[in-house]
Design a protein around this motif. Structure first.
Motif, mmCIF file in Angstrom:
data_model
loop_
_atom_site.group_PDB
_atom_site.id
_atom_site.type_symbol
_atom_site.label_atom_id
_atom_site.label_comp_id
_atom_site.label_asym_id
_atom_site.label_seq_id
_atom_site.Cartn_x
_atom_site.Cartn_y
_atom_site.Cartn_z
ATOM 1 N N ALA A 182 71.416 -55.120 29.317
ATOM 2 C CA ALA A 182 70.563 -53.964 29.594
ATOM 3 C C ALA A 182 71.300 -52.648 29.393
ATOM 4 C CB ALA A 182 70.014 -54.048 31.016
ATOM 5 N N ALA A 183 72.581 -52.606 29.719
ATOM 6 C CA ALA A 183 73.356 -51.362 29.571
ATOM 7 C C ALA A 183 73.482 -50.983 28.096
ATOM 8 C CB ALA A 183 74.729 -51.518 30.198
ATOM 9 N N LEU A 184 73.731 -51.973 27.233
ATOM 10 C CA LEU A 184 73.822 -51.688 25.808
ATOM 11 C C LEU A 184 72.473 -51.248 25.263
ATOM 12 C CD1 LEU A 184 75.306 -51.621 23.118
ATOM 13 C CD2 LEU A 184 74.905 -54.095 22.900
ATOM 14 N N LEU A 196 68.935 -46.955 23.105
ATOM 15 C CA LEU A 196 67.707 -46.165 23.245
ATOM 16 C C LEU A 196 68.004 -44.685 23.458
ATOM 17 C CD1 LEU A 196 65.551 -48.560 25.466
ATOM 18 C CD2 LEU A 196 65.243 -48.065 23.023
ATOM 19 N N ALA A 197 69.168 -44.383 23.992
ATOM 20 C CA ALA A 197 69.535 -42.989 24.247
ATOM 21 C C ALA A 197 70.091 -42.286 23.010
ATOM 22 C CB ALA A 197 70.553 -42.913 25.382
ATOM 23 N N ASP A 225 80.976 -47.624 19.308
ATOM 24 C CA ASP A 225 80.848 -48.054 20.697
ATOM 25 C C ASP A 225 79.487 -48.661 21.029
ATOM 26 O OD1 ASP A 225 83.391 -47.030 21.039
ATOM 27 O OD2 ASP A 225 82.671 -45.103 21.804
ATOM 28 N N THR A 226 78.486 -48.414 20.184
ATOM 29 C CA THR A 226 77.125 -48.848 20.528
ATOM 30 C C THR A 226 76.468 -49.651 19.412
ATOM 31 O OG1 THR A 226 76.886 -46.909 21.969
ATOM 32 C CG2 THR A 226 74.878 -48.054 21.332
ATOM 33 N N LEU A 227 76.201 -49.037 18.281
ATOM 34 C CA LEU A 227 75.469 -49.732 17.215
ATOM 35 C C LEU A 227 76.190 -50.992 16.751
ATOM 36 C CD1 LEU A 227 73.972 -47.030 14.802
ATOM 37 C CD2 LEU A 227 72.790 -48.450 16.476
ATOM 38 N N LEU A 270 66.570 -50.748 15.529
ATOM 39 C CA LEU A 270 67.024 -51.365 16.774
ATOM 40 C C LEU A 270 66.229 -50.844 17.973
ATOM 41 C CD1 LEU A 270 70.918 -51.665 16.792
ATOM 42 C CD2 LEU A 270 69.257 -53.472 17.281
ATOM 43 N N GLN A 271 66.004 -49.541 18.011
ATOM 44 C CA GLN A 271 65.245 -48.964 19.117
ATOM 45 C C GLN A 271 63.829 -49.532 19.153
ATOM 46 O OE1 GLN A 271 65.710 -44.771 18.265
ATOM 47 N NE2 GLN A 271 67.519 -44.576 19.570
#
Length: 354
Positions: free
Chosen positions: A46-48, A53-54, A67-69, A340-341
């Protein structure tokens, strides 16, 4: 100039006869995924998901990607090289550029056992097969693929969009890119709704063409595109057409930009980008060298289309193809994020059956 054009045409025709070594893959058709399984199979904490989404898809930084994608799946990218053998090596260099910048190798590498152009497709392949493969990937990934075409491969990319729009027929077989064969169906299970839908009508999120037109349209396999190349259908969200000033192969000249410009025949977002005449038509995708210095990588990651004077800020050194590579890389990052979003939102909303 006429002599140079004739040489280019003859080279393309002769090059079309050379296909390179090929090994047929050993793989059987896989059953299509059951309705609802794609969304359920998205295993992200959920954190990822919150971090994805942000993200601002219009401004994906190197840190955002690292760090994210990079912690999440990526949409399939289909690279289509030019028609002269072995020009696929230039597109291989671009694939290596993307991988060095952070895009997953597995989302670019072909799956059908070819021995030479392991990252790109031939413009002589049946365009309906590529359209069928796009539908196959979308059905399994839940993210729409992207296409990048060079020279005759750019013509082919637009032709694939037309295939998906139903221009050449109302039915297209699903093409299994692992088995390298058609499946006995012309529909897929939509990963969002769980309902069956035809391959015709499936779309890609992003497509681009560089150096398309001119001599490539002389070839019989592209005759159907003579009057269609510059008209972009609704089977793509964002399309960017790149033209090189003074390109005698693609016949794009600075004084006749209108003839080289692409336009939407519906709701697709279409941009036209004119590149410097110093760029080489044949090897423009050869951009692996751009990732070798930190300064150039930082410039590439900070690039935003249509921002003024960006060419003046390119770091010193070999910058061949930098404006093209940066623009395509920007769009790829953007649509990786957007797809992804979309997938995460659908998963959280409980879209699809079950």
């Amino acid at each position: 100039m006429l002599k140079l054009l004739l040489v280019a045409v003859l080279t393309l025709i002769v090059g079309g006869c050379a296909t390179g070594p090929y090994r047929a893959p050993e793989s059987a058709n896989a059953a299509p995924p059951a309705a609802g399984t794609v969304l359920k199979s998205l295993q992200l904490d959920a954190a990822l998901e919150d971090r994805i989404l942000a993200l601002d898809a219009a401004h994906v930084s190197a840190n955002d990607l690292r760090d994210t994608l990079s912690k999440a799946p990526a949409p399939r990218i289909m690279l289509i090289h030019g028609g002269i053998y072995p020009v696929y090596l230039a597109m291989t260099s671009f694939a290596e550029f993307l991988i060095a910048m952070g895009y997953p190798d597995a989302a670019i590498r072909r799956q059908d056992g070819v021995l030479d152009s392991v990252y790109s497709y031939s413009p002589y392949q049946d365009s309906s097969q590529l359209a069928g493969a796009i539908a196959w990937h979308y059905e399994r990934d839940g993210m729409r693929p992207m296409m990048v075409g060079h020279s005759q491969g750019g013509v082919q990319a637009v032709k694939v969009l037309d295939e998906l729009a139903g221009v050449f027929g109302g039915e297209i077989a699903v093409w299994n890119p692992i088995a390298d064969a058609a499946e006995n169906r012309t529909t897929i299970v939509d990963p969002f709704t769980g309902t069956r839908r035809p391959v015709v009508g499936v779309s890609v999120s992003y497509a681009s063409a560089v150096g398309a037109g001119g001599a490539a349209l002389v070839l019989p396999n592209q005759w159907s595109m003579v009057h269609r190349l510059r008209s972009i259908p609704d089977t793509v969200d964002d399309f960017t057409g790149f033209s090189i000033s003074g390109d005698i192969i693609a016949l794009s000249f600075s004084g006749a930009r209108g003839a080289s410009e692409y336009h939407a025949n519906g709701k697709a977002k279409v941009r036209n980008v004119f590149l410097p005449g110093s760029y080489n038509h044949v090897i423009i995708p050869a951009t692996r060298h751009l990732t070798e210095t930190e300064a150039m990588r930082d410039w590439l990651d900070a690039y935003v289309p249509d921002r003024p004077n960006q060419a003046e800020t390119i770091p010193a050194g070999d910058s061949a193809g930098a404006l093209w590579a940066a623009d395509v890389w920007y769009s790829i990052k953007q649509h990786w994020c957007l797809e992804l979003q979309r997938l995460i939102r659908a998963k959280r909303a409980g879209a699809g059956p079950g």
